[in-house]
Design a protein around this motif. Sequence first.
Motif, PDB file in Angstrom:
ATOM      1  N   LYS A   1       0.831  -1.210   0.000  1.00  0.00           N
ATOM      2  CA  LYS A   1       0.000   0.000   0.000  1.00  0.00           C
ATOM      3  C   LYS A   1       0.862   1.255   0.000  1.00  0.00           C
ATOM      4  CE  LYS A   1      -3.644   2.323   2.645  1.00  0.00           C
ATOM      5  NZ  LYS A   1      -4.500   2.255   3.860  1.00  0.00           N
ATOM      6  N   SER A   2       1.927   1.259   0.808  1.00  0.00           N
ATOM      7  CA  SER A   2       2.820   2.423   0.872  1.00  0.00           C
ATOM      8  C   SER A   2       3.550   2.622  -0.448  1.00  0.00           C
ATOM      9  CB  SER A   2       3.829   2.257   2.009  1.00  0.00           C
ATOM     10  OG  SER A   2       3.175   2.231   3.263  1.00  0.00           O
ATOM     11  N   ARG A   3       4.002   1.536  -1.058  1.00  0.00           N
ATOM     12  CA  ARG A   3       4.711   1.652  -2.340  1.00  0.00           C
ATOM     13  C   ARG A   3       3.791   2.214  -3.420  1.00  0.00           C
ATOM     14  NH1 ARG A   3       6.659  -3.535  -0.954  1.00  0.00           N
ATOM     15  NH2 ARG A   3       5.203  -4.466  -2.465  1.00  0.00           N
ATOM     16  N   ALA A   4       2.548   1.748  -3.439  1.00  0.00           N
ATOM     17  CA  ALA A   4       1.599   2.242  -4.439  1.00  0.00           C
ATOM     18  C   ALA A   4       1.327   3.731  -4.254  1.00  0.00           C
ATOM     19  CB  ALA A   4       0.295   1.446  -4.355  1.00  0.00           C
ATOM     20  N   ALA A   5       1.157   4.154  -2.980  1.00  0.00           N
ATOM     21  CA  ALA A   5       0.896   5.569  -2.705  1.00  0.00           C
ATOM     22  C   ALA A   5       2.098   6.426  -3.086  1.00  0.00           C
ATOM     23  CB  ALA A   5       0.547   5.749  -1.228  1.00  0.00           C
TER      24      ALA A   5
END
Length: 703
Positions: free
Chosen positions: A389-393
């Motif tokens: 999720k953090s990488r996508a954001a």
Amino acid sequence: GGSIGPPLAGAMGLESTLEAQAPERYKQYYLKYKELKELVREFASVGKQQPRSRLASADFFEIGGQPVGRFQEVLRTELQKVNQFACVKHEALFLSLRRLCDDCRSLGAKVRELGPGQSAEADFRKMEDAIQACGDEIVHLDKYVRLNYIGFQKITQKFDRCLEIAGSALFVAGLHTEPFCNVRFDDVLILLGLAWMRWDEARKAAPTNAGGVWKPPESFVRNTAKYWVRPDKVVLLKTRIVKHLPYLIFGQSTKEQEGLLDPFALLHLDYAGADVQSTMGAYTGTMEESQLLSSVYFDSPDGVSYIERIHREEGARLVRFRWYGENNLEPNKEIFIERKIHHEGFGSEKSAKERAILPQKDVLAYMNGQLNLDEYYAKMAAEGQYSEKSRAAMKKIAVEVADMIKRKRLQPIIRTSYYAFQRSDDNKVRVSLDTQMSLLNEFREGGHTEEPWCHVSSDQLRKSDVYRFPFAILEIKLQDVSETPQWLRQTLADIEAIQVHKFSKFQHAMAFLHPEKIPILPHWHQDFAEWHAQKDRFSSAYTSKGMGTFSRILASDTSVEGPDVPRITAIAHPAGEGHLLKDMKNLDPKGVFANERTLLHYAEKGMYVGGLAVVLMRQDSRESKICGLALAVATGFFYVWTLWEYYSRLGRILGRAKVGKDSLLRLDWVHGPVIVGMLIMLVLAISLAEAAVKALHPVASSH
């Protein structure tokens, strides 16, 4: 509104300030300013009678029996006294606070062993008083350093002017290397914060979460209030903040902070037998290097981002690259790519800041559109860095910022650098105090095409490329919290903080480092422009000759800090919060005219009711006259209320013009429709009653 400033003593002279603010028990350790003025008077009267050669008049550090040499000897004696007191006081505070850190741990252990019905309240009060006393002594030490520095500066300038020589500038420049001007407040403030944290842990008889490592969030929503704080109030403010919020030291826990302050674990030694000199020698003093925050802001050569931000356009975006601590161009240093987006307060969305992370070695390629973001984040996923999720954001933000840089021709244009505080592991209420802020010109004609991607410490800069902001900046960031904590409100009142609507470091830097690129200036610009003009006049007046007799020079003892801080046009907070508000002088005429139109609309409704009241009072029946009288009285009260509401709202509109829009400030008449509706219902009721009476008694009504 009125002008606020300068600091320390306002219109009081240094002599009066020393008399009023120096504690009685410490007065003997202050610079003997009054005696030195008399000495200057004596030297000047002798010097006027003795012709001096050009050589003897040119050098401040003349030796021998001449006035300059004798005055220098007296200054050296006073300087030695001030240095000794400042250093001894700092060491005493340092050791006392470390003892208190140990004592708080011991108190916590004692509390956990207490049986039912037992209390350690007296011990807590005693410990609290001891920590508070250390905080007060830190504030005094700061005031001691400031007043003595100003004293040396002023007395040497008076000596120069009275004897018509030039040496004070060299002497004052040398003061910056003196021990009393290099007292480290960081270490004692951090220890003060640790002592308060341990006291709080003992009070709760349980560890707090403040011992964790603070990591900046990838995204957070916030409401922000910004304040200017005069330099002489900064240490007082810091002592208040560390009681509740320790320093923001990026990537370092409380345990590591203690280790940095005391690398040989001196917190656990028996101080009764410790040697003071060896104890102080163990301290390395590297803590401050981890507190520097720097941000490079991006804009186009024609200032497109600035124009969007200052117009407060919905969805206005701003790009900045930020890092924590020093930056010596280490390849793997984390650089935070941030995109700030503005949303108006009346909308459902809140202004937010989102960020991605890049190693410094990839920043230049990223800026120039040469970094393959798909490959970069695929590699990050393969290495297991961050959550999916953090990488996508972060990838979303990185792609958006890269597109903005290319589409709007953005490039590094200015840099801000300052020191900050924040409570670790707690982003709900964040208090950031930005001190010693410097603004730096990062613009390059033709863009940044080669390394380094930003200025480094070895670069040669022009004086016009650097701007030092005179105030500290206090930002209170409340995430999904609408009310400022009570302790913070009291502190704002005590330090006479000036709240500034929508103050922006970026806008201030653009206004003074790149005024040719922007068509509109921020609302606080005028105060600083007048300050710069005042400084220029002050400098010209000081260097000019023929400024009067030495008696007049000695008698002139105006504001302590002179033009070093601007006089700010501010008003008292209308809600009685205690702090001050920057006067924006931004009255919206549409609001005033709308207020007048509303008054006329309500007055029109009152005329209808008043007309009915007159008709009823002219009727023959007793009931009609009573109803008409009641309506007339109600109409009178209605007009009084309408007029009162008009002036009340006018006051709110004028107040908003001074401090900017407040989403919680209502300008409508909340009860207006209800009151008008009740008045109409009363008229309808009376009209129906009159009609019913005529229907039931037609003959009586005809007479």
